[in-house]
Design a protein around this motif. Structure first.
Motif: not given
Length: 99
Positions: A1-12
């Motif tokens: 899993m990369t740092e950006h996959s599966g989590g949440w983010s600040f922008l939609t």
């Protein structure tokens, strides 16, 4: 899993598509999708949402589509309803080097 996959983010994804169009109003859906790391189908739905909500308009020019943003529209969530799209764009896009 990369740092950006599966989590949440600040922008939609809607915000990312709006920013991509703000940076270049003549991008093809495929380029917008690639820039935002979403599918073309999702991009098409988001562009339709943004157009129906009055945040942008589309104009066909031959085989290309030109997008025009309406930056004086306010953000949708009641907490940010006093803020305009213009403020979001100014915050998240680098200043132009043109004077």
């Amino acid at each position: 899993m990369t740092e950006h996959s599966g989590g949440w983010s600040f922008l939609t994804s809607h915000a990312r598509v709006l920013l991509a169009i703000a940076r270049e109003g003549d991008l093809r859906l495929q380029a917008i999708a690639a820039t935002c790391h979403i599918t073309e189908r999702t991009t098409q739905g988001i562009v339709t949402d943004l157009e129906q909500a009055g945040y942008l308009s589309r104009e066909r020019n031959g085989r290309r589509t030109h997008y025009t943003l309406h930056p004086d529209r306010t953000l949708r969530h009641p907490t940010e309803a006093h803020l305009s799209v213009r403020g979001l764009l100014e915050l998240l896009t680098p200043p132009s080097s043109e004077h």
